[in-house]
Design a protein around this motif. Structure first.
Motif, PDB file in Angstrom:
ATOM      1  N   MET A  44      38.710  32.257  36.181  1.00 19.07           N
ATOM      2  CA  MET A  44      38.333  30.843  36.245  1.00 19.07           C
ATOM      3  C   MET A  44      36.877  30.690  36.681  1.00 19.07           C
ATOM      4  N   GLU A  45      36.504  31.363  37.769  1.00 16.70           N
ATOM      5  CA  GLU A  45      35.120  31.270  38.236  1.00 16.70           C
ATOM      6  C   GLU A  45      34.160  31.901  37.233  1.00 16.70           C
ATOM      7  N   ARG A  46      34.541  33.059  36.699  1.00 12.71           N
ATOM      8  CA  ARG A  46      33.671  33.739  35.732  1.00 12.71           C
ATOM      9  C   ARG A  46      33.359  32.836  34.548  1.00 12.71           C
ATOM     10  N   ASP A  47      34.370  32.153  34.033  1.00 13.02           N
ATOM     11  CA  ASP A  47      34.149  31.321  32.852  1.00 13.02           C
ATOM     12  C   ASP A  47      33.244  30.138  33.160  1.00 13.02           C
ATOM     13  N   ILE A  48      33.346  29.597  34.361  1.00 13.46           N
ATOM     14  CA  ILE A  48      32.419  28.530  34.767  1.00 13.46           C
ATOM     15  C   ILE A  48      30.988  29.057  34.768  1.00 13.46           C
ATOM     16  N   LEU A  49      30.793  30.233  35.340  1.00 12.40           N
ATOM     17  CA  LEU A  49      29.450  30.816  35.430  1.00 12.40           C
ATOM     18  C   LEU A  49      28.907  31.170  34.050  1.00 12.40           C
ATOM     19  N   HIS A  50      29.761  31.707  33.178  1.00 10.99           N
ATOM     20  CA  HIS A  50      29.327  32.005  31.808  1.00 10.99           C
ATOM     21  C   HIS A  50      28.878  30.737  31.086  1.00 10.99           C
ATOM     22  N   ARG A  51      29.613  29.659  31.290  1.00 14.29           N
ATOM     23  CA  ARG A  51      29.302  28.415  30.582  1.00 14.29           C
ATOM     24  C   ARG A  51      28.006  27.786  31.085  1.00 14.29           C
ATOM     25  N   LEU A  52      27.798  27.816  32.391  1.00  9.16           N
ATOM     26  CA  LEU A  52      26.646  27.116  32.961  1.00  9.16           C
ATOM     27  C   LEU A  52      25.427  28.011  33.151  1.00  9.16           C
ATOM     28  N   ALA A  53      25.617  29.325  33.102  1.00 10.58           N
ATOM     29  CA  ALA A  53      24.493  30.254  33.273  1.00 10.58           C
ATOM     30  C   ALA A  53      24.608  31.379  32.249  1.00 10.58           C
ATOM     31  N   PRO A  54      24.523  31.058  30.967  1.00 12.22           N
ATOM     32  CA  PRO A  54      24.681  32.099  29.938  1.00 12.22           C
ATOM     33  C   PRO A  54      23.604  33.171  30.065  1.00 12.22           C
ATOM     34  N   GLY A  55      24.010  34.413  29.783  1.00 12.28           N
ATOM     35  CA  GLY A  55      23.056  35.523  29.843  1.00 12.28           C
ATOM     36  C   GLY A  55      22.943  36.191  31.190  1.00 12.28           C
ATOM     37  N   VAL A  56      23.678  35.683  32.196  1.00  7.98           N
ATOM     38  CA  VAL A  56      23.658  36.292  33.524  1.00  7.98           C
ATOM     39  C   VAL A  56      25.002  36.987  33.737  1.00  7.98           C
ATOM     40  N   PRO A  57      25.017  38.301  33.965  1.00  9.40           N
ATOM     41  CA  PRO A  57      26.303  39.002  34.099  1.00  9.40           C
ATOM     42  C   PRO A  57      27.052  38.593  35.358  1.00  9.40           C
ATOM     43  N   VAL A  58      28.377  38.697  35.273  1.00 13.50           N
ATOM     44  CA  VAL A  58      29.259  38.328  36.376  1.00 13.50           C
ATOM     45  C   VAL A  58      30.046  39.564  36.804  1.00 13.50           C
ATOM     46  N   THR A  59      30.076  39.805  38.103  1.00 13.53           N
ATOM     47  CA  THR A  59      30.859  40.915  38.640  1.00 13.53           C
ATOM     48  C   THR A  59      31.627  40.439  39.861  1.00 13.53           C
ATOM     49  N   THR A  60      32.500  41.307  40.354  1.00 12.99           N
ATOM     50  CA  THR A  60      33.057  41.186  41.692  1.00 12.99           C
ATOM     51  C   THR A  60      33.191  42.604  42.220  1.00 12.99           C
ATOM     52  N   ASN A  61      33.031  42.762  43.521  1.00 14.33           N
ATOM     53  CA  ASN A  61      32.957  44.116  44.072  1.00 14.33           C
ATOM     54  C   ASN A  61      34.347  44.723  44.238  1.00 14.33           C
ATOM     55  N   PHE A  62      34.573  45.836  43.515  1.00 10.07           N
ATOM     56  CA  PHE A  62      35.820  46.575  43.588  1.00 10.07           C
ATOM     57  C   PHE A  62      35.817  47.485  44.821  1.00 10.07           C
ATOM     58  N   MET A  63      36.981  48.075  45.090  1.00 14.61           N
ATOM     59  CA  MET A  63      37.114  49.129  46.110  1.00 14.61           C
ATOM     60  C   MET A  63      38.065  50.173  45.531  1.00 14.61           C
ATOM     61  N   THR A  64      37.607  50.904  44.520  1.00 15.99           N
ATOM     62  CA  THR A  64      38.510  51.612  43.617  1.00 15.99           C
ATOM     63  C   THR A  64      39.342  52.701  44.266  1.00 15.99           C
ATOM     64  N   ALA A  65      38.759  53.529  45.094  1.00 17.50           N
ATOM     65  CA  ALA A  65      39.479  54.720  45.571  1.00 17.50           C
ATOM     66  C   ALA A  65      39.948  54.596  47.007  1.00 17.50           C
ATOM     67  N   LEU A  66      39.801  53.431  47.611  1.00 18.82           N
ATOM     68  CA  LEU A  66      40.257  53.271  48.983  1.00 18.82           C
ATOM     69  C   LEU A  66      41.739  52.917  48.980  1.00 18.82           C
ATOM     70  N   SER A  67      42.531  53.682  49.709  1.00 17.19           N
ATOM     71  CA  SER A  67      43.966  53.410  49.756  1.00 17.19           C
ATOM     72  C   SER A  67      44.250  52.071  50.419  1.00 17.19           C
ATOM     73  N   GLN A  68      43.274  51.549  51.195  1.00 17.72           N
ATOM     74  CA  GLN A  68      43.468  50.241  51.818  1.00 17.72           C
ATOM     75  C   GLN A  68      43.454  49.118  50.781  1.00 17.72           C
ATOM     76  N   CYS A  69      42.965  49.423  49.574  1.00 21.24           N
ATOM     77  CA  CYS A  69      42.905  48.399  48.538  1.00 21.24           C
ATOM     78  C   CYS A  69      43.669  48.891  47.311  1.00 21.24           C
ATOM     79  N   ASP A  70      44.966  49.140  47.509  1.00 16.09           N
ATOM     80  CA  ASP A  70      45.779  49.631  46.404  1.00 16.09           C
ATOM     81  C   ASP A  70      46.546  48.513  45.721  1.00 16.09           C
ATOM     82  N   SER A  71      46.196  47.258  46.027  1.00 11.51           N
ATOM     83  CA  SER A  71      46.927  46.122  45.473  1.00 11.51           C
ATOM     84  C   SER A  71      46.326  45.607  44.182  1.00 11.51           C
TER      85      SER A  71
END
Length: 673
Positions: free
Chosen positions: A235-262
Motif C-alpha cells: 500500500m505504501e509502496r504504491d503511493i510512493l510509486h504514484r507520487l514519486a515515479p523513478g525513485v526506488p522503494v525498499t524496506t530493510n530486511f533482516m534475512t538471516a537473523l533467527s529473531q526475524c523468522d516471521s
C-alpha cells in the motif's frame, strides 16, 4: 519498470541512520561537516519521526525535515527517506487503542516501545497511507532523494496480532485462499480432536489453548501475518510509486537473523524495488564472520543475484544482547567489506551519532559518545576512503559455487509444537552445513526448493521438513540431469499444509534418494552414535537416527551402535546422470566435511586446499571487470593464489602470483583481462 538503484547515487552507499531530531540544530552543521570528512554518501532519515511530522491529527510540521534535507543536499549527501509508519504517535493510540496488538494470551500491548502495531487495523492503515502521501507529495521531487525506506524491520518485534480485527481479516484471507470452509477442514485435518468448522465465522486466530492447537491453523496464521504486513508495505509502496515515479522503494530486511523468522523474504524480495538488509553480529562465542557471510549470501539470493544494500550494521558493539563486546580493531572494515564482497553496494550503519537517551544509547555509532578522538571514528574515516576506492565494483555480481535450499514456510512448520525431538534445530543444521561449505571456501547461493537449480553442480538441503511435491519433483529432475544433491535428515516429510506425505518417509524425497525411512529414532540428550565407513573411517552423530531402508541407494556409512546398529547412516543414490546423498543423523563439523568432500567429488567441485581457514575469498564480476576479495579473519598474514595478475584497489599496488593479505586485513584485486 521501477528504478532499482538509488537515484543519483554515483558511489557506493556509505553512511547510516541519521536522527537529527535527537539533537539541537546547532549540531547539524557539525554533523554534515563530519559526514563529508568521513566520505558519507547517503543517510537514512525520518524512520521514527511520525510524532514530530504530525504532532496532532492532521497538523503537520515539515520545517525541520525541510531544513535537514536541504542541508544534506547542499553538501552532496543523498537521502534515503523513510515513511515513519513503524512508530505511530501517542495521539494515534489515544484515539485508536484497538490498533495496539494483542498477544495469543489476550494481553494488549501498551504504547512506549516501537512497532506496536496491529497490521489488520483499518485506522492504522489509513493513517499510514496518509503520512506516506504527505511525505511523497512534499519530497517526491526533491533533488536529494535517492530512495524511499518504508516502515522499519517488518516483523520486529511484533508480527502477529490476535485481536478481533485480525480474526475477521484471517477469515477473509482463508476464504480467498481456500474458497470453502470444507477445504480448510481438509487442509488442517480438523477431523482430529473434533475440530471441524461449519463456517468461516467459526474460525479464530490460534489463540492460547489448554494443550497444543491445530498445527495447520498455526502455520496458516504465520502466512497470514506475513501477508498482512506485506499488504501494508505494498500500500505504501504504491503511493510512493504514484507520487514519486523513478525513485526506488525498499524496506530493510533482516534475512538471516533467527529473531526475524516471521517474514517470508522470498515473497518480499519480489515486492521491493531494491533489496536492503540489516545485519548484526550474534556474539555467542561462534565465528561471527561466518554468520555474516551467510546473511550476505542469503540477502543476495533474495535479490535474485542482483546487487543489494547493507542498510544497517554496527560500527562496534550492539546494545540488546546479554553481553555486548566491542569489535576488535579492523573488524568493522572486515565486516563491512565482507558484505560488499557478497553483493552489497555499500555499507550503512545504525546509526550516525550515538544517542544520549533512549533504549539504544549504548549501541555503537559512527560518531561515538567520545567524539572524533576515538578508534571507532578513525576506523569510520578509513572505511569511507576504502569504499571510495572500490567504486568500480558497482553493478557487478557475486559468483557462487553451490546452492543451499532455504524456505521460511518450512521453518515455520518445523518449529511448531510436538515434533519428534526438541533437540533437532533446523536452523542449527542450516548454519552447520553453511559453515562446512564456507570452510571449503565455496561461495553459496540460497534457493527456494522450487527454483531452477540447473546452474549449480552441488545443491545442499540442510533441513526442509516441509516440501511440496513440486519441490520433490524439481530435485529429482535436478539429479537426473546431472546434479549432485545432499539431504539431511527429517526433510521432505510434510506438504504445504503440514500433512505427512502419503506413504513412507521421506515423502517428497523418496524417489530421488532411493530409500525409505521406516521410523525416526531420536536420541536422548547427550547420547551419541558411531558410524563407520567402508574404508574404516569413523564419525560421530547425535540428536537423531533413523531406520533407513535402501531402495536403490548404496550404503556409504553404517551405524555401528545404538538401536539402528547395522543400518545405513549415510547413503548415495545414482539417478540418471547425477547423485543424491542422504545423511540420517546429526554430524559434527568433521563428519560434515567428510560428507561434503565426497559429494563435491561427485559434483566435480574442485577443492580449495590452497586457502587457509578463515581467509575468505569471493569474486564479483560484471561489465567493469572481475574483482577478487580476500578477507583475512585471522591473526596471521596469509597468501592467496591469483589465477591472473591485477591491481589491488585499496593500496594501488600491482599483484601477481600470490596476493599478500596481512592479518586482519582486506584486499580487493581488479583482475587483468
Amino acid at each position: 519498470m521501477p528504478e532499482t538503484t538509488p537515484k543519483g547515487l554515483t558511489r557506493l552507499a556509505f553512511g547510516g541512520d541519521y536522527n537529527p531530531e535527537q539533537w539541537p540544530e546547532n549540531v547539524w552543521q557539525d554533523d554534515v561537516r563530519l559526514m563529508r570528512e568521513a566520505g558519507v554518501t547517503m543517510v537514512s532519515v525520518g524512520i521514527f519521526s511520525w510524532a514530530l511530522l504530525e504532532p496532532a491529527p492532521g497538523a503537520y510540521d515539515f520545517g525541520w525535515l525541510d531544513r535537514i534535507i536541504d542541508l544534506l543536499h547542499e553538501n552532496g549527501i543523498r537521502v534515503d527517506l523513510a515513511t515513519p509508519t513503524a512508530a505511530p504517535p501517542v495521539w494515534f493510540y489515544r484515539e485508536h487503542p484497538e490498533a495496539l496488538p494483542v498477544t495469543a494470551d489476550g494481553v494488549r500491548y501498551e504504547f512506549g516501545s516501537r512497532a506496536a502495531i496491529c497490521h489488520s487495523n483499518a485506522d492504522y492503515r489509513a493513517a499510514a497511507a496518509n503520512i506516506a502521501t504527505r511525505l511523497a507529495e512534499r519530497y517526491g521531487d526533491h533533488p536529494a532523494l535517492a530512495m524511499w525506506h518504508v516502515h522499519n524491520e517488518y516483523g520486529v518485534p511484533v508480527s502477529a496480532c490476535y485481536c478481533a480485527s485480525c480474526a475477521a481479516h484471517f477469515r477473509r484471507w482463508l476464504e480467498t485462499a481456500y474458497g470453502t470452509v470444507e477445504a480448510v477442514n481438509e487442509a488442517w485435518g480438523t477431523a482430529f480432536w473434533g475440530q471441524r468448522y461449519a463456517a468461516f465465522g467459526d474460525i479464530n486466530p490460534p489463540r492460547t489453548t489448554p494443550t497444543v492447537g491445530n498445527p495447520g491453523q498455526a502455520l496458516d496464521y504465520r502466512r497470514f501475518a506475513d501477508a498482512t504486513m506485506r499488504e501494508n508495505f505494498v500500500m505504501e509502496r504504491d503511493i510512493l510509486h504514484r507520487l514519486a515515479p523513478g525513485v526506488p522503494v525498499t524496506t530493510n530486511f533482516m534475512t538471516a537473523l533467527s529473531q526475524c523468522d516471521s517474514v517470508d523474504y522470498w515473497a518480499w524480495g519480489r515486492e521491493v524495488d531494491l533489496v536492503s538488509n540489516d545485519h548484526y553480529l550474534i556474539t555467542d562465542g561462534r565465528r561471527t564472520h561466518v554468520n555474516l557471510a551467510m546473511a550476505a549470501d542469503l540477502t543476495r539470493s533474495v535479490a535474485g543475484g542482483a546487487p543489494w544494500i547493507l542498510l544497517e550494521h554496527s560500527t562496534s558493539g550492539v546494545n540488546w544482547q546479554p553481553r555486548n563486546p566491542a569489535k576488535a580493531p579492523g573488524q568493522m572494515a572486515r565486516n563491512s567489506l565482507g558484505h560488499v564482497a557478497r553483493g552489497s553496494e555499500g555499507a550503512m550503519f545504525f546509526q550516525w551519532r550515538q544517542s544520549r537517551r533512549g533504549a539504544e544509547k549504548f549501541h555503537s555509532s559512527m560518531v561515538p559518545h567520545g567524539g572524533t578522538d576515538t578508534r571507532v571514528w578513525r576506523e569510520v574515516v578509513e572505511l569511507g576512503a576504502s569504499l571510495g576506492s572500490l567504486n568500480p565494483i558497482r553493478g557487478t555480481r557475486t559468483e557462487a559455487d553451490v546452492a543451499v535450499l532455504w524456505d521460511w514456510h518450512s521453518w515455520w512448520a518445523q518449529n511448531l509444537a510436538w515434533r519428534p525431538s526438541e533437540d533437532h534445530d533446523p536452523r542449527e543444521r542450516a548454519d552447520a552445513f553453511y559453515e562446512a561449505l564456507y570452510d571449503r571456501h565455496l561461495t553459496v547461493d540460497f534457493a527456494h526448493p522450487e527454483a531452477d537449480l540447473s546452474r549449480y553442480p552441488l545443491v545442499v538441503v540442510p533441513a526442509l521438513y516441509l516440501m511440496t511435491e513440486a519441490a520433490g519433483d524439481n530435485l529429482k529432475a535436478y539429479v537426473e540431469n546431472g546434479g549432485t544433491l545432499v539431504v539431511s535428515y527429517f526433510s521432505g516429510i510434510v506438504d504445504a499444509s503440514d500433512a505427512v506425505h502419503e506413504g513412507a518417509y521421506p515423502g517428497a524425497l523418496r524417489d530421488v534418494l532411493g530409500l525409505t525411512v521406516e521410523e525416526f529414532s531420536p536420541l536422548l540428550q547427550g547420547e551419541h552414535v558411531r558410524i563407520t565407513g567402508p574404508d574404516g573411517s569413523e564419525l560421530s552423530g547425535d540428536v537423531w537416527t533413523e531406520f533407513v531402508e535402501p531402495r536403490g541407494a548404496e550404503t556409504v556409512w553404517t551405524y555401528a551402535d545404538g538401536l539402528t546398529a547395522g543400518r545405513p547412516a549415510v547413503t548415495r543414490h545414482r539417478l540418471g546422470e547425477g547423485t543424491a546423498w542422504y545423511v540420517s543423523t546429526r554430524l559434527g563439523a568433521e563428519g560434515l566435511d567428510a560428507l561434503l568432500g565426497r559429494a563435491a567429488e561427485d559434483a566435480r567441485v574442485a577443492p580449495r586446499a590452497d586457502l587457509p581457514r578463515d581467509v575468505e575469498v569471493v569474486r564479483r564480476s560484471g561489465d567493469t571487470g572481475s574483482y577478487l576479495f580476500a578477507i583475512n579473519h585471522t591473526a596471521t598474514d596469509a597468501k592467496v593464489p591469483l589465477d591472473r595478475s591485477g591491481t589491488e584497489l585499496l593500496t594501488g599496488e600491482r599483484a601477481a602470483g600470490r596476493l599478500a593479505v596481512p592479518a586482519g586485513a582486506v584486499r580487493v584485486v581488479r583482475l587483468d583481462g
